[in-house]
Motif scaffolding. Structure first.
Motif, PDB file in Angstrom:
ATOM      1  N   PRO A   1     -10.472  89.275  68.328  1.00  0.00           N
ATOM      2  CA  PRO A   1     -10.307  89.545  66.892  1.00  0.00           C
ATOM      3  C   PRO A   1     -10.818  88.387  66.036  1.00  0.00           C
ATOM      4  CG  PRO A   1      -8.195  89.031  67.928  1.00  0.00           C
ATOM      5  CD  PRO A   1      -9.176  89.190  69.042  1.00  0.00           C
ATOM      6  N   ASP A   2     -11.074  88.655  64.766  1.00  0.00           N
ATOM      7  CA  ASP A   2     -11.637  87.643  63.867  1.00  0.00           C
ATOM      8  C   ASP A   2     -10.729  86.429  63.715  1.00  0.00           C
ATOM      9  OD1 ASP A   2     -13.900  89.145  63.449  1.00  0.00           O
ATOM     10  OD2 ASP A   2     -13.127  90.110  61.627  1.00  0.00           O
ATOM     11  N   ASP A   3      -9.410  86.637  63.865  1.00  0.00           N
ATOM     12  CA  ASP A   3      -8.474  85.527  63.694  1.00  0.00           C
ATOM     13  C   ASP A   3      -8.095  84.872  65.021  1.00  0.00           C
ATOM     14  OD1 ASP A   3      -7.030  87.614  64.739  1.00  0.00           O
ATOM     15  OD2 ASP A   3      -5.311  87.406  63.374  1.00  0.00           O
ATOM     16  N   ALA A   4      -8.870  85.149  66.085  1.00  0.00           N
ATOM     17  CA  ALA A   4      -8.570  84.580  67.401  1.00  0.00           C
ATOM     18  C   ALA A   4      -8.641  83.057  67.359  1.00  0.00           C
ATOM     19  CB  ALA A   4      -9.537  85.115  68.443  1.00  0.00           C
ATOM     20  N   ARG A   5      -7.831  82.450  68.213  1.00  0.00           N
ATOM     21  CA  ARG A   5      -7.778  80.996  68.266  1.00  0.00           C
ATOM     22  C   ARG A   5      -7.987  80.524  69.698  1.00  0.00           C
ATOM     23  NH1 ARG A   5      -6.316  79.735  63.160  1.00  0.00           N
ATOM     24  NH2 ARG A   5      -6.147  77.512  63.591  1.00  0.00           N
ATOM     25  N   LEU A   6      -7.926  79.206  69.885  1.00  0.00           N
ATOM     26  CA  LEU A   6      -8.184  78.605  71.193  1.00  0.00           C
ATOM     27  C   LEU A   6      -7.307  79.214  72.281  1.00  0.00           C
ATOM     28  CD1 LEU A   6      -9.485  76.475  73.028  1.00  0.00           C
ATOM     29  CD2 LEU A   6      -7.776  74.831  72.200  1.00  0.00           C
TER      30      LEU A   6
END
Length: 217
Positions: free
Chosen positions: A181-186
């Motif tokens: 998703p666009d808000d994915a993180r490490l």
């Protein structure tokens, strides 16, 4: 490898699997991998992003070497490869994407980039001859390397969850490759890469087992 993955998993909930060595070949492969881990452990300690850059440089080699030699073997014996070539080449490309992702995350120094080239040069030649002479051992080495990779990424995830490593936004290359998703993180990146490594672990142990079966009287 593009796959669906739940991201609510914790480091503790993921149980790494271990192939128990069955004979001297397996024990050799296992001890070799443990020996190979000493330098990264000493040099990088808990700098997991930088460790991943160097380790993924190594991990991207076996699939390409194995795919090449399996391709030549299939041609030489005029037989079907039973899907091994495609699987190994896809593994190599997947590991390359791991490397490209962590290049974005860790921003390696000039020295670390030199180390990447040196490690690749040494490991490629060593693995080429190992696979040429003892493909079963070569696959077992990769299986154990991937076991160590799963362990390292589990520790990486634990450090993120503990707040010791900043959970930065995922690089665009990772979001595009794994359909994140666009808000994915490490954290999400580490989870999908760890799952990839688990799949490579199982594949290479399976290939080693198949070679044992073929050699059985």
């Amino acid at each position: 490898m593009k796959h669906e993955q739940g991201f609510d998993v914790t480091a503790a909930e993921f149980a790494p699997l271990h192939h128990t060595p069955q004979d001297w070949r397996d024990r050799f492969a296992f001890r070799l991998v443990k020996l190979m881990r000493i330098i990264p452990d000493k040099f990088f300690a808990k700098r997991y992003g930088h460790r991943a850059v160097v380790l993924e440089t190594v991990a991207a080699v076996p699939g390409m070497v194995g795919g090449l030699l399996q391709h030549l073997k299939a041609i030489r014996h005029i037989r079907d490869d039973q899907g091994w070539i495609k699987e190994l080449i896809e593994e190599a490309d997947n590991e390359r994407m791991h490397l490209m992702t962590f290049i974005e995350i860790a921003q390696p120094s000039k020295f670390e980039r030199f180390l990447i080239m040196a490690v690749q040069l040494i490991f490629y030649n060593a693995y080429f001859f190992l696979y040429l002479l003892a493909p079963r051992v070569a696959h077992r080495v990769v299986g154990y390397l991937e076991e160590e990779a799963v362990t390292s990424y589990t520790q990486y995830l634990a450090e993120i969850d503990a707040g010791n490593i900043e959970n930065i936004p995922a690089p665009q290359i990772a979001k595009a490759y794994w359909n994140l998703p666009d808000d994915a993180r490490l954290r999400e990146v580490v989870i999908v890469i760890r799952q990839d490594e688990a799949e490579h672990r199982d594949t290479n142990h399976h290939f080693a087992d198949k070679i044992v079966e073929r050699a059985a009287p």
